[in-house]
Design a protein around this motif. Structure first.
Motif, PDB file in Angstrom:
ATOM      1  N   ALA A  64      -7.553   1.436  -2.985  1.00 32.77           N
ATOM      2  CA  ALA A  64      -6.265   1.917  -3.687  1.00 32.77           C
ATOM      3  C   ALA A  64      -5.314   2.158  -4.793  1.00 32.77           C
ATOM      4  O   ALA A  64      -4.774   3.030  -5.521  1.00 32.77           O
ATOM      5  N   TYR A  65      -5.647   0.394  -5.372  1.00 32.67           N
ATOM      6  CA  TYR A  65      -4.554   0.524  -6.734  1.00 32.67           C
ATOM      7  C   TYR A  65      -5.737   0.924  -7.780  1.00 32.67           C
ATOM      8  O   TYR A  65      -4.682   1.779  -8.722  1.00 32.67           O
TER       9      TYR A  65
ATOM     10  N   LYS B  10       1.834  -3.840 -14.915  1.00 33.05           N
ATOM     11  CA  LYS B  10       1.515  -4.617 -15.828  1.00 33.05           C
ATOM     12  C   LYS B  10      -0.040  -5.126 -15.325  1.00 33.05           C
ATOM     13  O   LYS B  10      -0.945  -6.153 -16.237  1.00 33.05           O
ATOM     14  N   TYR B  11      -0.752  -4.635 -14.522  1.00 39.05           N
ATOM     15  CA  TYR B  11      -1.820  -5.469 -13.859  1.00 39.05           C
ATOM     16  C   TYR B  11      -3.136  -4.462 -13.766  1.00 39.05           C
ATOM     17  O   TYR B  11      -2.886  -3.220 -13.743  1.00 39.05           O
ATOM     18  N   ASN B  12      -4.330  -4.883 -14.285  1.00 39.77           N
ATOM     19  CA  ASN B  12      -5.381  -3.920 -14.646  1.00 39.77           C
ATOM     20  C   ASN B  12      -6.356  -4.450 -12.694  1.00 39.77           C
ATOM     21  O   ASN B  12      -6.067  -5.262 -12.424  1.00 39.77           O
ATOM     22  N   PRO B  13      -7.144  -3.879 -12.162  1.00 40.58           N
ATOM     23  CA  PRO B  13      -6.990  -3.525 -10.956  1.00 40.58           C
ATOM     24  C   PRO B  13      -8.792  -4.458 -10.993  1.00 40.58           C
ATOM     25  O   PRO B  13      -8.755  -5.741  -9.346  1.00 40.58           O
ATOM     26  N   GLU B  14      -9.060  -5.041 -12.234  1.00 37.84           N
ATOM     27  CA  GLU B  14      -9.304  -6.418 -12.337  1.00 37.84           C
ATOM     28  C   GLU B  14      -8.539  -7.484 -12.065  1.00 37.84           C
ATOM     29  O   GLU B  14      -9.686  -9.034 -11.496  1.00 37.84           O
TER      30      GLU B  14
ATOM     31  N   LEU C  95       0.914  -1.222  -0.180  1.00 37.06           N
ATOM     32  CA  LEU C  95       0.092  -0.064   0.137  1.00 37.06           C
ATOM     33  C   LEU C  95       0.742   1.419  -0.080  1.00 37.06           C
ATOM     34  O   LEU C  95       0.361   2.151  -0.738  1.00 37.06           O
ATOM     35  N   ALA C  96       1.611   1.409   0.756  1.00 38.32           N
ATOM     36  CA  ALA C  96       2.608   2.521   0.425  1.00 38.32           C
ATOM     37  C   ALA C  96       3.524   2.676  -0.563  1.00 38.32           C
ATOM     38  O   ALA C  96       3.440   3.927  -1.394  1.00 38.32           O
ATOM     39  N   CYS C  97       3.009   2.145  -1.898  1.00 36.51           N
ATOM     40  CA  CYS C  97       4.010   2.156  -3.291  1.00 36.51           C
ATOM     41  C   CYS C  97       2.545   2.605  -3.842  1.00 36.51           C
ATOM     42  O   CYS C  97       3.104   3.380  -4.841  1.00 36.51           O
ATOM     43  N   LEU C  98       1.379   2.711  -3.135  1.00 33.89           N
ATOM     44  CA  LEU C  98      -0.332   3.596  -3.691  1.00 33.89           C
ATOM     45  C   LEU C  98      -0.220   4.974  -2.846  1.00 33.89           C
ATOM     46  O   LEU C  98      -1.186   5.292  -3.722  1.00 33.89           O
TER      47      LEU C  98
ATOM     48  N   GLU D  86       9.328   3.652 -10.932  1.00 35.27           N
ATOM     49  CA  GLU D  86       9.237   2.871  -9.736  1.00 35.27           C
ATOM     50  C   GLU D  86       8.557   2.660  -8.694  1.00 35.27           C
ATOM     51  O   GLU D  86       8.823   1.623  -8.150  1.00 35.27           O
ATOM     52  N   ARG D  87       7.814   3.804  -8.776  1.00 35.57           N
ATOM     53  CA  ARG D  87       6.299   2.830  -6.994  1.00 35.57           C
ATOM     54  C   ARG D  87       6.180   2.211  -7.939  1.00 35.57           C
ATOM     55  O   ARG D  87       5.887   1.116  -7.636  1.00 35.57           O
ATOM     56  N   PHE D  88       5.165   1.848  -9.646  1.00 43.63           N
ATOM     57  CA  PHE D  88       4.443   0.815  -9.631  1.00 43.63           C
ATOM     58  C   PHE D  88       5.336  -0.394  -9.885  1.00 43.63           C
ATOM     59  O   PHE D  88       4.964  -1.840  -9.755  1.00 43.63           O
TER      60      PHE D  88
END
Length: 647
Positions: free
Chosen positions: A603-604, A626-630, A538-541, A562-564
């Protein structure tokens, strides 16, 4: 006019008439003969003139003295009767008689008994010798009838005749389908729900008689006729000796058929547990069969055969039965004072329960000194079995605290110690009646003693054991380096403990308040897992630390990349490891997945929605987002399923 007697009975009737007539002047002798002959079958009822009619003159009473010639004549008749009796006894003692038994023929038996009775009270060396011969033959044939008239001692026959009349229930050990007893020492108990404690518990099939015939009724009747004659002749000691010897041996054979062998204390101590467990189980079953079946029936037939002498009856039963009873009690004593181990506890409880419940019935079978002796022995064994129970429970508690295995389970699943202890504890609860009695007054200090206020002695004991278990589980959680996995392990094991308590008699012993507190602890473990696992993700978001610039600055893009990248690495590591973890309870597993989704997905989704445009259209866009929320939502469903994925 009376009907003519059937063919072949004239000789017996004529002999009986002559004997009674010859004794008319001896009131005591006549009474003896009447008592003996009255035990014979209905052929004597055909003789209308055998006994004087009611109200007829009684010569023996002196109402009408007989003429002198009549006395002489009747004396001659008595002498003739004695002579006939002597000849009959001597004939059966001659080589011509061979190996024939008198009691193979009812007619021969009646003649011989009448002859033996006729010789009683008569004087003379020949009469005394003949009477001794007659008593010796009656004694031997009594022995043979006892042996031949006994029911079959084959195991299947004895169980079929005895157990069919008893409804057998034993300690309700839970089957493997409902109780997961992983430890070897419990395995032997796990499949006994359809049989033994425990152990153990029996009830009569009906209010009627539950015992079989150990000796056929016809044989009992014949034995009684022999016993009556021998007792009147003063041969009670010889009669009691043969009865006691034969019936003692028979009862001991029955005990062996039931699986209870004679064993010394040393032999019991040397037997390996698997064999000893079977012997303890058979002992519990045999005690019920012996007390309510074999000995109850032995008491009945002994009373019938020796009805003429209460003292002889008591002596014969005591001598016949005490060997069987003492062998049972000696085995129980050897178990009680033997080496203690946790796997023996439920068998010992089953033995205690059986003996305590049956002791009143066992006492009632005996009288006098024999009863006092049996009661004292049995009560002493109950005390020692109780000591063994308390000592074994204490040793079990020490074994929990002293468990030192350092192996951590992959995936944080339920530890074998947890299964072992909780199933042990559940079985203890099945013996609440006896354990509350045995554990009353046993003081053991517990931390957080507020939980055990107003508890029964058993509830207090079980709380001690469970507290030791939970302390040990907390220690074992520290074997995991990953704090998140520690929480999963603690959650799984505490959930298992709570379920075992909630779904059993343990709930009433420990109370709802105890369960509520532990459920709250499970929620705290869940929260601890979420914090230790997902805080870094969660810190990345968060927006914290991103360049505060507008537009499409290169600094912001670099920071977002860098965050992603950090998110992808952290999330993929969690997915790789935690899909292999196992949350045992399906409901708890789903609740945990929902908690993850509720924390991570919003959050994402927000972070991607706000910053996707900064990277879209650039090189390697898919490398960072790389990832959609779904995708994340779908993948969360794979967590905690215990999947074995490639690294």
């Amino acid at each position: 006019m009376a009907a003519a007697p059937p063919d072949g009975q004239e000789k017996v009737i004529a002999a009986a008439q002559q004997i009674v007539k010859s004794l008319a002047n001896s009131k005591n002798a006549a009474d003896d003969m009447i008592r003996i002959l009255s035990g014979f079958d209905n052929r004597f009822s055909l003789m209308s003139d055998l006994f004087p009619a009611a109200g007829a003159p009684d010569a023996a009473a002196g109402s009408e003295p007989l003429p002198e010639g009549d006395y002489a004549r009747e004396g001659d008749e008595r002498d003739a009767a004695v002579e006939d009796a002597l000849r009959l006894v001597e004939q059966w003692d001659s080589p011509a008689a061979g190996d024939r038994l008198v009691f193979e023929s009812p007619e021969d038996a009646e003649e011989y008994l009448a002859a033996a009775a006729c010789l009683m009270g008569e004087a003379g060396p020949r009469v005394e010798a003949a009477l001794q011969v007659a008593m010796a033959r009656l004694e031997e044939e009594f022995r043979q009838l006892l042996i031949r008239g006994t029911a079959s001692l084959a195991a299947e026959d004895l169980h079929a005749s005895l157990l069919r009349r008893l409804s057998l229930t034993v300690p309700t050990f839970h089957s493997a389908s409902s109780v997961d007893l992983d430890c070897p020492s419990f395995a032997s108990h796990a499949d006994e729900g359809d049989e033994s404690s425990a152990a153990g518990r029996w009830s009569s099939a009906s209010d009627g008689e539950i015992s079989p015939y150990l000796i056929s009724p016809d044989t009992v009747s014949t034995l009684k006729d022999i016993a009556d004659v021998m007792l009147r002749a003063g041969y009670g000691p010889e009669l009691c000796q043969v009865y006691s010897e034969v019936r003692r041996d028979t009862l001991m054979e029955c005990l062996a058929v039931l699986g209870v062998d004679k064993m010394s204390l040393e032999e019991v101590q040397r037997v390996e547990w698997g064999v000893l467990d079977g012997k303890m189980k058979k002992w519990i079953q045999a005690l019920r069969v012996v007390v309510q079946g074999l000995l109850a029936e032995e008491r009945r037939i002994c009373g019938q055969i020796l009805a003429a002498d209460a003292d002889a009856e008591e002596e014969c039963f005591t001598e016949a039965a005490k060997g069987c009873v003492l062998q049972l009690l000696n085995f129980g004593d050897a178990i009680a004072i033997g080496k203690r181990s946790s796997e023996k506890l439920f068998r010992i409880l089953g033995m205690y329960e059986a003996l305590a419940e049956l002791l009143p019935e066992l006492e009632a079978l005996f009288s006098g000194d024999a009863r006092d002796f049996i009661k004292e022995e049995a009560e002493g064994i109950l005390v020692r079995l109780g000591d063994a129970v308390r000592g074994t429970v204490a040793e079990f508690a020490n074994a929990i605290r002293g468990e030192t295995s350092r192996r951590s389970l992959p995936g944080g699943e339920i530890h074998p110690l947890t299964r072992y202890v909780m199933n042990y504890v559940r079985l203890l609860a099945d013996y609440s009646r006896w354990l509350n009695h045995l554990l009353d007054g046993c003081e053991t200090e517990l931390e957080n003693g507020g939980d055990n206020a107003d508890m029964t002695p058993l509830g207090h004991c079980l709380l001690i054991l469970i507290t030791h278990l939970l302390d040990k589980i907390e220690d074992k959680a520290k074997l995991y380096d990953d704090e998140a996995l520690q929480n999963i392990f603690l959650m799984n094991n505490l959930w298992y403990v709570v379920q075992k308590i909630k779904d059993s008699e343990l709930k009433s012993l420990l109370g709802d308040n105890w369960i509520r507190k532990r459920r709250g602890q499970i929620r705290r473990y869940s929260t601890g897992y979420l914090r230790s696992s997902w805080t870094r993700v969660l810190a990345c978001l968060r927006d914290d630390g991103l360049p505060q610039t507008t537009g499409s600055s290169s600094a912001l893009k670099a920071a977002l990349k860098e965050r992603f990248k950090s998110f992808n690495l952290a999330y993929e590591e969690l997915y790789r490891t935690q899909t292999a973890w196992k949350v045992v309870d399906p409901q708890l597993r789903e609740e945990l997945k929902i908690s993850i989704s509720e924390k991570v997905l919003p959050a994402y989704r927000s972070f991607v929605g706000r910053f996707r445009g900064q990277l879209e259209g650039g090189r390697n866009f898919a490398k960072y987002i790389k990832y959609n929320p779904e995708d994340v939502e779908n993948q969360v469903s794979d967590f905690f399923e215990g999947k074995k994925l490639n690294a």
